[in-house]
Motif scaffolding. Structure first.
Motif, short mmCIF file in Angstrom:
data_model
loop_
_atom_site.label_atom_id
_atom_site.label_comp_id
_atom_site.label_asym_id
_atom_site.label_seq_id
_atom_site.Cartn_x
_atom_site.Cartn_y
_atom_site.Cartn_z
N GLY A 146 56.50 37.45 31.63
CA GLY A 146 55.58 37.79 30.56
C GLY A 146 54.89 39.12 30.79
N VAL A 147 53.83 39.33 30.03
CA VAL A 147 53.03 40.55 30.10
C VAL A 147 51.64 40.18 30.61
N TYR A 148 51.16 40.92 31.58
CA TYR A 148 49.82 40.74 32.10
C TYR A 148 48.88 41.65 31.31
N ARG A 149 47.84 41.05 30.76
CA ARG A 149 46.87 41.76 29.93
C ARG A 149 45.51 41.79 30.61
N CYS A 150 44.68 42.73 30.24
CA CYS A 150 43.31 42.81 30.73
C CYS A 150 42.54 41.60 30.20
N ARG A 151 41.90 40.88 31.09
CA ARG A 151 41.14 39.70 30.68
C ARG A 151 39.91 40.09 29.85
N ALA A 152 39.42 41.31 30.01
CA ALA A 152 38.22 41.73 29.28
C ALA A 152 38.52 42.19 27.85
N CYS A 153 39.65 42.88 27.65
CA CYS A 153 39.90 43.46 26.32
C CYS A 153 41.28 43.15 25.75
N ASP A 154 42.14 42.51 26.51
CA ASP A 154 43.47 42.08 26.08
C ASP A 154 44.51 43.22 26.03
N ALA A 155 44.20 44.37 26.59
CA ALA A 155 45.18 45.47 26.62
C ALA A 155 46.33 45.10 27.55
N GLU A 156 47.55 45.50 27.19
CA GLU A 156 48.71 45.27 28.04
C GLU A 156 48.65 46.19 29.25
N LEU A 157 48.85 45.62 30.45
CA LEU A 157 48.72 46.39 31.69
C LEU A 157 50.00 46.41 32.52
N PHE A 158 50.58 45.24 32.79
CA PHE A 158 51.74 45.12 33.67
C PHE A 158 52.73 44.11 33.09
N ARG A 159 53.99 44.25 33.43
CA ARG A 159 55.02 43.27 33.08
C ARG A 159 55.41 42.50 34.34
N SER A 160 55.84 41.27 34.12
CA SER A 160 56.23 40.43 35.26
C SER A 160 57.38 41.06 36.04
N GLU A 161 58.22 41.85 35.40
CA GLU A 161 59.34 42.51 36.09
C GLU A 161 58.85 43.54 37.11
N GLN A 162 57.60 43.96 37.01
CA GLN A 162 57.02 44.94 37.93
C GLN A 162 56.24 44.27 39.07
#
Length: 133
Positions: free
Chosen positions: A44-60
């Protein structure tokens, strides 16, 4: 759309749990090997818990055995901000969400991890929310 730069401390405290506030807004650190995403292999995609912006992908994400989720690259160069952190008598590079300015963790280089970038983004689980694919 929320202007996160305009939120007061009281507004952040109302949006976040005390643990989230301590890490995201006060640059705290969660205890090693306690975070929700330290060992997860969920896609999946890891998002910022504070604002929900996309930050990292599980492949990374990779196993660094350091006690926190580790990534070798952010989702996009503009997703994060890096700045010098000389606190605690150490020279480190702090990683912040570019969208809301929240503290995520630190990035380290030259540690010999077998990654495409030779970087380890050491990120607090409490700073992230995993959106499963």
């Amino acid at each position: 759309m929320t202007d996160f730069s305009a939120l007061s401390d009281d507004e952040w405290k109302a949006r976040l749990t005390p643990a989230e506030y301590r890490v995201l807004r006060q640059a705290g650190t969660e205890a090693p090997f306690t975070g929700e995403y330290t060992d997860t292999k969920t896609i999946g995609v890891y998002r910022c818990r504070a604002c929900d912006a996309e930050l990292f992908r599980s492949e990374q994400k990779f196993e660094s055995h350091c006690g926190w989720p580790s990534f070798f690259s952010p989702l996009a160069g503009e997703a994060i901000i890096e700045r010098a952190d000389n606190s605690l008598g150490m020279r480190r590079v702090e990683v912040l969400c570019a969208n809301c300015g929240s503290h995520l963790g630190h990035v380290f280089s030259g540690e010999g991890y077998p990654t495409p970038t030779d970087l380890r983004y050491c990120i607090n689980s409490v700073s992230l929310r995993l959106e499963e694919n």
